[in-house]
Design a protein around this motif. Structure first.
Motif, mmCIF file in Angstrom:
data_model
loop_
_atom_site.group_PDB
_atom_site.id
_atom_site.type_symbol
_atom_site.label_atom_id
_atom_site.label_comp_id
_atom_site.label_asym_id
_atom_site.label_seq_id
_atom_site.Cartn_x
_atom_site.Cartn_y
_atom_site.Cartn_z
ATOM 1 N N TYR A 81 0.867 -1.175 0.000
ATOM 2 C CA TYR A 81 0.000 0.000 0.000
ATOM 3 C C TYR A 81 0.903 1.225 0.000
ATOM 4 N N MET A 96 3.872 0.564 2.446
ATOM 5 C CA MET A 96 3.592 -0.361 3.542
ATOM 6 C C MET A 96 3.425 -1.748 2.916
ATOM 7 N N ALA A 107 2.027 -5.043 2.973
ATOM 8 C CA ALA A 107 0.964 -5.767 3.689
ATOM 9 C C ALA A 107 1.097 -7.275 3.490
ATOM 10 N N PRO A 157 -2.593 -11.848 14.123
ATOM 11 C CA PRO A 157 -2.968 -10.620 14.828
ATOM 12 C C PRO A 157 -3.568 -9.586 13.888
ATOM 13 N N SER A 158 -4.256 -8.652 14.485
ATOM 14 C CA SER A 158 -4.859 -7.575 13.720
ATOM 15 C C SER A 158 -3.770 -6.840 12.931
ATOM 16 N N GLY A 159 -4.037 -6.582 11.690
ATOM 17 C CA GLY A 159 -3.085 -5.824 10.866
ATOM 18 C C GLY A 159 -2.052 -6.671 10.147
ATOM 19 N N CYS A 160 -2.162 -8.008 10.251
ATOM 20 C CA CYS A 160 -1.129 -8.849 9.630
ATOM 21 C C CYS A 160 -1.397 -9.115 8.145
ATOM 22 N N GLY A 161 -2.532 -8.653 7.654
ATOM 23 C CA GLY A 161 -2.777 -8.785 6.217
ATOM 24 C C GLY A 161 -3.836 -9.812 5.836
ATOM 25 N N LYS A 162 -4.601 -10.299 6.819
ATOM 26 C CA LYS A 162 -5.614 -11.331 6.547
ATOM 27 C C LYS A 162 -6.659 -10.825 5.544
ATOM 28 N N SER A 163 -7.204 -9.643 5.833
ATOM 29 C CA SER A 163 -8.248 -9.107 4.946
ATOM 30 C C SER A 163 -7.684 -8.784 3.567
ATOM 31 N N THR A 164 -6.453 -8.301 3.551
ATOM 32 C CA THR A 164 -5.815 -7.996 2.267
ATOM 33 C C THR A 164 -5.743 -9.263 1.415
#
Ligand code: ADP
Ligand code: MG
Length: 264
Positions: free
Chosen positions: A18, A25, A27, A46-53
């Motif tokens: 990103y 960044m 991701a 953990p939150s922010g590790c790129g799962k949704s990406t």
């Protein structure tokens, strides 16, 4: 291997950067993964590790910066009817009733009124919403809306289901019910769907998955990958008495924590 040997989704060196005001960044840092047909894969991290990406790239809602995703050997460039998506906050059309919301996707597939109605009702019944077929989304609780979203995703019958923390916003009791429902819907089908289910909840992953991946943080990549044979699959009642599962639970938690602490 829990799958039947056919690669359904191939993730090939997927990188996502990103670009923002504060620079680039990373991701996803070159994630490669083969997901077999009829695997129920849970991705934890953990939150922010790129799962949704990663999920959005598989869904075709985001393009990778480099690398590619293949479904049935064909490169993904955008959403497709073979991939159903359920998000944490599912946006039902507020101006359509529950029934019409579920029928909507079926009609998009070219189905007529009578048939789409019949199928929609069948799935609303499965998620215990048939009495609310004529209600509007604003009249439903969060759990009911999510059940409606699940009915919609399953009714279209896509071979691949992508779910991004679909129960994250629900209370514990509703979440447990919906976990059991998803697992049942998946397990009862002879031709099982390929499921890619994102969660930050290790216990949820243990209850649902036959393969669990841990996605590590910055730069994000898969740090742990385990397949759970179907005969070892725990139930809600036996999960915490199952030594193998409890060992795996500790391993997963340690993997996630180790990764978080090395990146603080
Ligand atoms: P997760 O779902 O595991 O919480 P995400 O895939 O949402 O993680 O995000 C991974 C990283 O990418 C996070 O650091 C997040 O802040 C960043 N990120 C996500 N979406 C964007 C975006 N549109 N623009 C810039 N950074 C983003
Ligand atoms: Mg997310």
């Amino acid at each position: 291997m829990a799958g039947n040997g056919t690669v359904k989704v191939k993730i090939d060196k997927v990188e996502k950067i990103y670009s923002g005001r504060n620079g680039d960044m990373v991701a996803l840092n070159g994630v490669s993964l083969d997901i077999m047909e009829n695997e129920f894969v849970c991705v934890v991290g953990p939150s922010g590790c790129g799962k949704s990406t990663l999920l959005n790239i598989i869904a075709g809602l985001l393009e990778p910066t480099s690398g590619a995703v293949y479904v049935d050997g064909k490169e993904v460039h955008g959403p497709g009817p073979e991939r159903g998506v359920v998000f944490q906050q599912y946006a039902l059309f507020p101006w359509l009733t529950v029934l019409k919301n579920v029928q909507f996707g079926l009609k998009l597939k070219g189905m007529g009124e009578a048939e789409s109605r019949e199928i929609a009702m069948k799935y609303l019944k499965m998620v215990d919403l048939e009495q609310f077929a004529d209600s509007y989304p604003k009249e439903l609780s969060g759990g009911m809306k999510q059940r409606c979203a699940i009915a919609q995703a399953f009714s279209i019958d896509p071979p691949i289901l992508l779910m991004d923390e679909p129960f994250g916003a629900l209370d514990a009791v509703t979440r447990a019910r919906l976990q059991d429902l998803i697992r049942e819907l998946w397990a009862q089908e002879e031709k099982k769907k390929t499921v890619f289910f994102v969660t930050h909840d290790v216990d949820e992953a243990l209850l649902l998955a036959n393969r669990i991946l841990v996605l590590g943080q910055s730069p994000s990549h898969i740090i742990y990958d385990v397949t759970i044979p179907e005969e070892q699959h725990p139930t809600r009642d036996t999960l915490f008495e199952n030594m193998e599962m409890m060992k795996l639970r500790m391993t997963l938690i340690n993997q996630i924590n180790k990764d978080v602490t090395t990146h603080i």
